[in-house]
Design a protein around this motif. Structure first.
Motif, PDB file in Angstrom:
ATOM      1  N   ASN A 258      -1.437  -8.377  -1.019  1.00 28.23           N
ATOM      2  CA  ASN A 258      -3.254  -8.756  -1.340  1.00 28.23           C
ATOM      3  C   ASN A 258      -2.910  -7.932  -2.748  1.00 28.23           C
ATOM      4  OD1 ASN A 258      -3.900  -5.710  -1.161  1.00 28.23           O
ATOM      5  ND2 ASN A 258      -4.084  -6.822   1.352  1.00 28.23           N
ATOM      6  N   GLU A 259      -4.033  -7.829  -3.604  1.00 27.68           N
ATOM      7  CA  GLU A 259      -3.987  -6.928  -4.218  1.00 27.68           C
ATOM      8  C   GLU A 259      -4.000  -5.515  -4.514  1.00 27.68           C
ATOM      9  OE1 GLU A 259      -4.705  -6.571  -9.134  1.00 27.68           O
ATOM     10  OE2 GLU A 259      -3.806  -8.070  -8.234  1.00 27.68           O
ATOM     11  N   ASP A 260      -4.280  -5.252  -3.515  1.00 26.91           N
ATOM     12  CA  ASP A 260      -4.074  -4.135  -2.905  1.00 26.91           C
ATOM     13  C   ASP A 260      -2.905  -2.502  -3.190  1.00 26.91           C
ATOM     14  OD1 ASP A 260      -6.908  -3.531  -3.086  1.00 26.91           O
ATOM     15  OD2 ASP A 260      -6.945  -3.508  -0.767  1.00 26.91           O
ATOM     16  N   TYR A 261      -2.053  -3.959  -2.324  1.00 23.96           N
ATOM     17  CA  TYR A 261      -0.450  -4.040  -1.573  1.00 23.96           C
ATOM     18  C   TYR A 261       0.629  -3.979  -3.420  1.00 23.96           C
ATOM     19  CZ  TYR A 261       4.137  -4.642  -0.317  1.00 23.96           C
ATOM     20  OH  TYR A 261       5.723  -4.491  -0.466  1.00 23.96           O
ATOM     21  N   ARG A 262      -0.317  -3.771  -4.601  1.00 20.82           N
ATOM     22  CA  ARG A 262       0.430  -4.735  -5.845  1.00 20.82           C
ATOM     23  C   ARG A 262      -0.108  -2.926  -6.917  1.00 20.82           C
ATOM     24  NH1 ARG A 262       2.349  -9.328  -7.077  1.00 20.82           N
ATOM     25  NH2 ARG A 262       2.282 -11.222  -5.496  1.00 20.82           N
ATOM     26  N   GLU A 263      -1.253  -2.818  -6.454  1.00 19.52           N
ATOM     27  CA  GLU A 263      -2.009  -1.659  -6.856  1.00 19.52           C
ATOM     28  C   GLU A 263      -1.378  -0.124  -6.703  1.00 19.52           C
ATOM     29  OE1 GLU A 263      -6.327  -1.999  -6.878  1.00 19.52           O
ATOM     30  OE2 GLU A 263      -6.024  -3.565  -8.141  1.00 19.52           O
ATOM     31  N   THR A 264      -1.335  -0.253  -5.294  1.00 23.70           N
ATOM     32  CA  THR A 264      -0.992   0.971  -4.712  1.00 23.70           C
ATOM     33  C   THR A 264       1.041   0.818  -5.612  1.00 23.70           C
ATOM     34  OG1 THR A 264      -1.269   0.750  -2.740  1.00 23.70           O
ATOM     35  CG2 THR A 264       0.632   1.443  -2.869  1.00 23.70           C
ATOM     36  N   ILE A 265       1.079  -0.006  -5.293  1.00 25.72           N
ATOM     37  CA  ILE A 265       3.235  -0.593  -6.297  1.00 25.72           C
ATOM     38  C   ILE A 265       3.053   0.385  -7.922  1.00 25.72           C
ATOM     39  CG2 ILE A 265       4.901  -1.205  -7.180  1.00 25.72           C
ATOM     40  CD1 ILE A 265       4.716  -3.386  -4.388  1.00 25.72           C
ATOM     41  N   ALA A 266       1.638  -0.253  -8.251  1.00 26.62           N
ATOM     42  CA  ALA A 266       1.604   0.858  -9.805  1.00 26.62           C
ATOM     43  C   ALA A 266       1.640   1.543  -9.481  1.00 26.62           C
ATOM     44  CB  ALA A 266       0.762  -0.338 -10.813  1.00 26.62           C
ATOM     45  N   ARG A 267       0.861   2.112  -8.850  1.00 25.34           N
ATOM     46  CA  ARG A 267       0.343   3.476  -8.567  1.00 25.34           C
ATOM     47  C   ARG A 267       1.009   4.489  -8.306  1.00 25.34           C
ATOM     48  NH1 ARG A 267      -4.596   2.131  -6.078  1.00 25.34           N
ATOM     49  NH2 ARG A 267      -3.628   2.621  -4.247  1.00 25.34           N
ATOM     50  N   TRP A 268       2.355   4.179  -7.745  1.00 24.28           N
ATOM     51  CA  TRP A 268       3.705   4.963  -7.759  1.00 24.28           C
ATOM     52  C   TRP A 268       4.381   4.710  -8.664  1.00 24.28           C
ATOM     53  CZ3 TRP A 268       9.038   3.998  -6.896  1.00 24.28           C
ATOM     54  CH2 TRP A 268      10.206   5.221  -6.469  1.00 24.28           C
ATOM     55  N   PHE A 269       4.224   3.538  -9.023  1.00 25.78           N
ATOM     56  CA  PHE A 269       5.466   3.796 -10.941  1.00 25.78           C
ATOM     57  C   PHE A 269       5.367   4.782 -11.517  1.00 25.78           C
ATOM     58  CE2 PHE A 269       8.113  -0.242  -9.021  1.00 25.78           C
ATOM     59  CZ  PHE A 269       8.552   0.692  -9.599  1.00 25.78           C
ATOM     60  N   LYS A 270       3.575   4.490 -11.995  1.00 24.69           N
ATOM     61  CA  LYS A 270       2.435   5.359 -12.726  1.00 24.69           C
ATOM     62  C   LYS A 270       2.998   7.425 -12.053  1.00 24.69           C
ATOM     63  CE  LYS A 270       0.365   7.399 -15.853  1.00 24.69           C
ATOM     64  NZ  LYS A 270       0.741   6.567 -17.465  1.00 24.69           N
ATOM     65  N   LYS A 271       2.825   7.607 -10.787  1.00 25.47           N
ATOM     66  CA  LYS A 271       3.311   9.112 -10.536  1.00 25.47           C
ATOM     67  C   LYS A 271       4.487   9.212 -11.026  1.00 25.47           C
ATOM     68  CE  LYS A 271       1.810  11.433  -6.909  1.00 25.47           C
ATOM     69  NZ  LYS A 271       1.664  12.118  -5.285  1.00 25.47           N
ATOM     70  N   ARG A 272       5.225   8.737 -10.295  1.00 27.54           N
ATOM     71  CA  ARG A 272       7.114   8.890 -10.309  1.00 27.54           C
ATOM     72  C   ARG A 272       7.807   8.634 -11.615  1.00 27.54           C
ATOM     73  NH1 ARG A 272       6.590  12.337  -5.475  1.00 27.54           N
ATOM     74  NH2 ARG A 272       5.841  11.192  -4.175  1.00 27.54           N
ATOM     75  N   HIS A 273       7.309   7.678 -12.508  1.00 28.71           N
ATOM     76  CA  HIS A 273       7.886   7.579 -13.614  1.00 28.71           C
ATOM     77  C   HIS A 273       7.389   7.445 -15.045  1.00 28.71           C
ATOM     78  CE1 HIS A 273      12.018   7.049 -11.037  1.00 28.71           C
ATOM     79  NE2 HIS A 273      11.412   6.759 -10.163  1.00 28.71           N
ATOM     80  N   ASP A 274       6.111   7.646 -14.425  1.00 25.77           N
ATOM     81  CA  ASP A 274       5.006   8.015 -15.913  1.00 25.77           C
ATOM     82  C   ASP A 274       5.210   6.074 -16.154  1.00 25.77           C
ATOM     83  OD1 ASP A 274       3.059   8.044 -17.459  1.00 25.77           O
ATOM     84  OD2 ASP A 274       4.679   9.325 -18.931  1.00 25.77           O
TER      85      ASP A 274
END
Length: 211
Positions: free
Chosen positions: A80-96
């Motif tokens: 679902n979209e929550d799963y994809r949003e979680t991945i996007a937030r992880w990349f933003k936090k870890r790799h900007d």
């Protein structure tokens, strides 16, 4: 107390695992312990794996898995979209870097994704460049799929890994269908050391020039 989301559900609790707790995994069908002998290793081997560490999962995560299991039906599910949003937030936090959720392609695993990318973006005989030290299965799919492995090792300088200043042998002249496989721009398994410089510019420029 910290909160975070799992599949859209807000959870509260301590995220960090207890890294000093020793957990005996023998007798649990654990691959690296119970099957060590079958894989040609001594039975008392001490495996220093990275993908499968011996740290207990944080309690809030365990509790959520138990709650979902009590539903009692284990049918087909989808992303679902929550799963994809979680991945996007992880990349933003870890790799900007914040990828668009609609651009994410979910795969069964890293090695599967590498094989699919090699077949999709290169041809037989084409070069695939990796930058050691990297995850060891990066090289095998290149050879299995009949591509040419090109290595451009990262250079260790003053405790940090940096990109080489010149292209490796095998990329000294223009070739078609040359690609590369890397694990992110800012970290390189298994060292977990930051890579200095501007590797994104370096690699993109050289891929355009030599591939």
């Amino acid at each position: 107390m910290t909160s975070w989301k799992i599949c859209g559900k807000q959870l509260w609790g301590e995220i960090m695992a207890n890294f000093d707790e020793r957990v005996n995994r023998r007798g649990t069908s654990c691959l690296k312990y119970d099957f060590a002998k079958d894989r040609g290793m001594p039975e008392d081997v001490l495996p220093f794996w990275v993908a499968d560490m011996d740290f207990r999962t944080p309690e809030p995560v365990i509790e959520e898995l138990v709650r979902r299991s009590r539903h009692g039906i284990f049918g087909y599910t989808d992303i679902n979209e929550d799963y994809r949003e979680t991945i996007a937030r992880w990349f933003k936090k870890r790799h900007d870097w914040e990828p668009k959720t609609e651009s994410l392609v979910i795969t069964p695993g890293v090695v599967f994704a590498i094989c699919a990318a090699i077949r999709a973006f290169t041809r037989k005989g084409g070069g695939v460049m990796i930058s050691p030290p990297v995850y060891y299965p990066f090289s095998a799919p290149v050879r299995v799929n009949e591509r040419r492995l090109v290595e451009s090792p990262l250079v260790l300088k003053y405790g940090r890994y940096d990109t080489a200043s010149r292209m490796p042998w095998g990329c000294s002249r223009p070739r078609r269908h040359t690609s590369m496989v890397r694990r992110g721009w800012k970290s390189c398994w298994p060292t977990s050391k930051k890579i200095s410089g501007t590797p994104r510019t370096f690699w993109c420029g050289n891929c355009q020039k030599y591939g």
